[in-house]
Design a protein around this motif. Structure first.
Motif, PDB file in Angstrom:
ATOM      1  N   ALA A  95      45.773  67.483  45.778  1.00 50.92           N
ATOM      2  CA  ALA A  95      45.127  68.733  45.362  1.00 50.92           C
ATOM      3  C   ALA A  95      43.626  68.554  45.197  1.00 50.92           C
ATOM      4  O   ALA A  95      42.840  69.475  45.458  1.00 50.92           O
ATOM      5  CB  ALA A  95      45.750  69.233  44.056  1.00 50.92           C
ATOM      6  N   ASP A  96      43.198  67.365  44.762  1.00 47.10           N
ATOM      7  CA  ASP A  96      41.759  67.106  44.656  1.00 47.10           C
ATOM      8  C   ASP A  96      41.103  67.099  46.032  1.00 47.10           C
ATOM      9  O   ASP A  96      39.951  67.541  46.181  1.00 47.10           O
ATOM     10  CB  ASP A  96      41.529  65.761  43.960  1.00 47.10           C
ATOM     11  N   LEU A  97      41.819  66.591  47.036  1.00 46.53           N
ATOM     12  CA  LEU A  97      41.267  66.617  48.394  1.00 46.53           C
ATOM     13  C   LEU A  97      41.090  68.048  48.893  1.00 46.53           C
ATOM     14  O   LEU A  97      40.150  68.347  49.635  1.00 46.53           O
ATOM     15  CB  LEU A  97      42.177  65.847  49.347  1.00 46.53           C
ATOM     16  N   PHE A  98      41.989  68.928  48.479  1.00 46.72           N
ATOM     17  CA  PHE A  98      41.898  70.322  48.924  1.00 46.72           C
ATOM     18  C   PHE A  98      40.683  71.039  48.329  1.00 46.72           C
ATOM     19  O   PHE A  98      40.252  72.073  48.855  1.00 46.72           O
ATOM     20  CB  PHE A  98      43.167  71.078  48.550  1.00 46.72           C
ATOM     21  N   THR A  99      40.156  70.548  47.217  1.00 43.59           N
ATOM     22  CA  THR A  99      38.999  71.187  46.587  1.00 43.59           C
ATOM     23  C   THR A  99      37.676  70.708  47.173  1.00 43.59           C
ATOM     24  O   THR A  99      36.629  71.247  46.814  1.00 43.59           O
ATOM     25  CB  THR A  99      39.009  70.913  45.078  1.00 43.59           C
ATOM     26  N   THR A 100      37.724  69.697  48.031  1.00 39.41           N
ATOM     27  CA  THR A 100      36.492  69.198  48.641  1.00 39.41           C
ATOM     28  C   THR A 100      36.161  70.001  49.900  1.00 39.41           C
ATOM     29  O   THR A 100      36.891  70.921  50.295  1.00 39.41           O
ATOM     30  CB  THR A 100      36.646  67.703  49.000  1.00 39.41           C
ATOM     31  N   GLU A 101      35.075  69.610  50.547  1.00 36.06           N
ATOM     32  CA  GLU A 101      34.665  70.280  51.783  1.00 36.06           C
ATOM     33  C   GLU A 101      35.404  69.757  53.006  1.00 36.06           C
ATOM     34  O   GLU A 101      35.139  70.221  54.117  1.00 36.06           O
ATOM     35  CB  GLU A 101      33.147  70.108  51.982  1.00 36.06           C
ATOM     36  N   GLY A 246      51.684  71.203  51.217  1.00 32.77           N
ATOM     37  CA  GLY A 246      51.263  70.306  50.147  1.00 32.77           C
ATOM     38  C   GLY A 246      51.260  70.988  48.794  1.00 32.77           C
ATOM     39  O   GLY A 246      51.753  70.432  47.801  1.00 32.77           O
ATOM     40  N   LEU A 247      50.743  72.192  48.735  1.00 34.44           N
ATOM     41  CA  LEU A 247      50.752  72.925  47.466  1.00 34.44           C
ATOM     42  C   LEU A 247      52.163  73.306  47.041  1.00 34.44           C
ATOM     43  O   LEU A 247      52.512  73.256  45.862  1.00 34.44           O
ATOM     44  CB  LEU A 247      49.876  74.176  47.601  1.00 34.44           C
ATOM     45  N   GLY A 539      39.182  55.498  43.092  1.00 34.80           N
ATOM     46  CA  GLY A 539      39.388  56.937  43.084  1.00 34.80           C
ATOM     47  C   GLY A 539      40.767  57.358  42.701  1.00 34.80           C
ATOM     48  O   GLY A 539      41.177  58.475  42.946  1.00 34.80           O
ATOM     49  N   ARG A 540      41.529  56.495  42.062  1.00 32.97           N
ATOM     50  CA  ARG A 540      42.897  56.845  41.707  1.00 32.97           C
ATOM     51  C   ARG A 540      42.970  57.226  40.247  1.00 32.97           C
ATOM     52  O   ARG A 540      42.125  56.899  39.425  1.00 32.97           O
ATOM     53  CB  ARG A 540      43.832  55.665  41.979  1.00 32.97           C
TER      54      ARG A 540
END
Length: 549
Positions: A95-101, A246-247, A539-540
């Motif tokens: 989910a954190d990856l989805f908030t990036t560009e 994923g969500l 980053g974990r």
């Protein structure tokens, strides 16, 4: 695609003893095979003539190396690519990856390229040995160039399929089993339909036989286009479904299947075993868990009947051509059965402990009086209870239809069924220890596959060459090297079956030692994993605790 995901995957994958020793271990295994083969060509019979000549033996050895090469590719590539998203989903970092560009194409493409590069790196040290043996066989350089090209497109195709299964599955073990199941079904379809463009061995046939250049180029072009088409379709679907699936998998379905829960019997005296059989089972994909176990067993029985019927028909055709029955097709069927059985048990057991950590269920286990031995033994019994019905569904049609192969066909099938239990026990014990020592499911899966199949492949290769050379010497010295005679076939089959039984018992003893070590390490290692500090650059998230304390 060569962005931060690609760089992070390369840095993350380069750590660990497995990545440093794995490629050289496989290269050493090939070197050992080549040395044993060279020794076989130097043997002579009582008349002073060579038993095996290099002109006859080395081409067959190269063919064996090529088959083994693609077997390793089909075994290793899903293990690396189907586990690409398991840790992110388990720890919530997807989910954190989805908030990036980062776009979905960059995420999937970065993981695919990085892990495909890792597969190529794992097999790279073994290629020079294969080239040397091929040079002794007189193969042209175009064959080795074709081998490298076909290997690369196979890695991309299978890797894209593994990433697609990783997107669709919530857990790493489910994605891995789904990928292997699709590869097995596709391999069967390629042989039955047939589809030569998707068969790596058929694509290399013109280069092997030194056919005309245009025939070699045509086969290589067709194979490249076919595998790149598979890679493109799987990659496009994975990019399309990454964010919605994923969500959905992270948020859950929002409802419980009470009907399935109510149909289960009450919990007995061994709750871990009960849970392993009635809740987890072998259906690691949520779609398959909605299907009753009886339907799954019925499907396994139908598939086993179809495969056994195919082997029976091939055996009857061979009998009508050479006037005697043959067990070779049932030996091949038994080998694939052993690979499938041990693979299912390995994928299931490798997530036994790490899965509890990733699902945050260790707090509930801490409140119980379970120790490491009780927990692991319960997991082991639950796995074998789940395997039992499918084993019976395969054994019945395989045993009955193996009668068409004569007494040897029946003997080979029964031998494969008998050694299946020691081999599955060995695979389960080694995988449980890998799960105890692993920090995540995908790491324990890779370690379990390397230990289980690396050790067994080493033993099988050594036994195959040693027993084969001894039998060739005996037959040449006393019987005249006529393998078409039924008496000599009996000697060869009995020799290999005895070798298989002794090897399976030795592997089972090794697995028992691994199980005892895992029982003593469960508490200690889990506590160390919980207290182990994480690198700030990793980053974990926060480390979760053990599964059994």
């Amino acid at each position: 695609m060569l962005g931060p995901i690609f760089t992070l995957e390369l840095i993350r994958e380069r750590r660990g003893l497995l990545w440093r020793l794995g490629p050289w271990t496989y290269a050493g295994l090939l070197a050992l095979e080549a040395l044993v083969s060279w020794w076989a060509t130097s043997l002579t019979n009582f008349s002073g003539e060579p038993v095996l000549t290099p002109a006859v033996f080395f081409p067959s050895l190269v063919q064996q190396f090529v088959v083994q090469h693609f077997f390793v590719l089909f075994l290793l590539t899903p293990a690396l690519t189907a586990s690409a998203l398991g840790e992110e989903k388990a720890k919530g970092t997807l989910a954190d990856l989805f908030t990036t560009e980062l776009t979905s194409t960059e995420i999937v493409g970065g993981k695919l390229l990085a892990r495909s590069l890792r597969v190529a790196e794992m097999i790279l040290p073994s290629l020079p040995i294969l080239f040397i043996v091929g040079g002794f066989s007189g193969l042209p350089p175009t064959f080795f160039a074709a081998l490298v090209l076909v290997s690369l497109v196979v890695i991309l195709g299978v890797g894209s399929l593994g990433l697609l299964c990783a997107v669709e599955s919530k857990y790493t073990s489910g994605a891995l089993l789904a990928t292997y199941a699709m590869i097995g079904g596709s391999a069967l379809a390629v042989r039955i339909i047939p589809l030569p463009a998707l068969d790596p061995l058929e694509a290399l046939t013109p280069a092997w036989r030194q056919a005309a250049p245009w025939a070699t180029a045509w086969n290589l072009g067709a194979a490249s286009l076919a595998w790149l088409a598979v890679a493109g379709v799987c990659f496009a679907v994975a990019v399309w479904r990454l964010r919605p699936d994923g969500l959905r998998l992270m948020q859950g379905d929002g409802h419980k299947r009470d009907a399935v829960a109510l149909s289960r019997p009450p919990v007995g005296d061994d709750p871990i075993r009960w849970r392993g059989y009635h809740v987890e089972g072998l259906a690691l994909l949520p779609l398959f868990r909605c299907v009753a176990r009886s339907w799954g067993v019925l499907a396994a029985g139908v598939a086993a009947t179809g495969v056994s019927t195919y082997s029976a028909l091939q055996s009857v055709n061979y009998w009508s051509r050479y006037q005697h029955a043959t067990p070779w097709f049932f030996m091949l069927q038994g080998s694939f059965f052993l690979i499938a059985a041990t693979l299912s048990v390995t994928a299931r057991a490798a997530s036994a402990v790490t899965g509890e950590r990733e699902r945050d269920t260790w707090d509930s286990l801490r409140l119980t009086p379970l120790d490491g031995r009780t927990f692991l033994n319960g997991k082991l019994r639950g796995i074998f209870d789940s395997v039992g019905p499918y084993f019976v569904a395969y054994a019945l049609p395989a045993t009955i239809l193996s009668l068409t192969g004569g007494p040897l066909g029946l003997f080979v099938t029964i031998t494969s069924l008998l050694i299946a239990w020691p081999l599955m026990y060995y695979a389960a014990c080694c995988s449980l220890r890998a799960s105890v020592l692993g920090r995540s499911t995908w790491r324990s899966l890779l370690a379990a596959l390397f230990i289980v199949y690396g050790t067994s492949l080493f033993i099988c290769v050594v036994c195959h060459h040693v027993v084969g050379v001894v039998l060739f010497v005996v037959i040449e010295s006393y019987a005249g090297f006529r393998l078409h005679l039924e008496g000599e076939v009996v000697v060869i089959v009995l020799g290999y079956c005895i070798c298989a039984i002794s090897s399976s018992l030795a592997l089972a003893a090794f697995g028992r030692s691994q199980m005892r070590r895992a029982e003593g390490e469960c508490l200690e290692v889990s506590a160390q994993i919980r207290r182990r500090p994480r690198s700030p650059s990793s980053g974990r998230g926060k480390t979760r605790g053990p599964a059994c304390t």
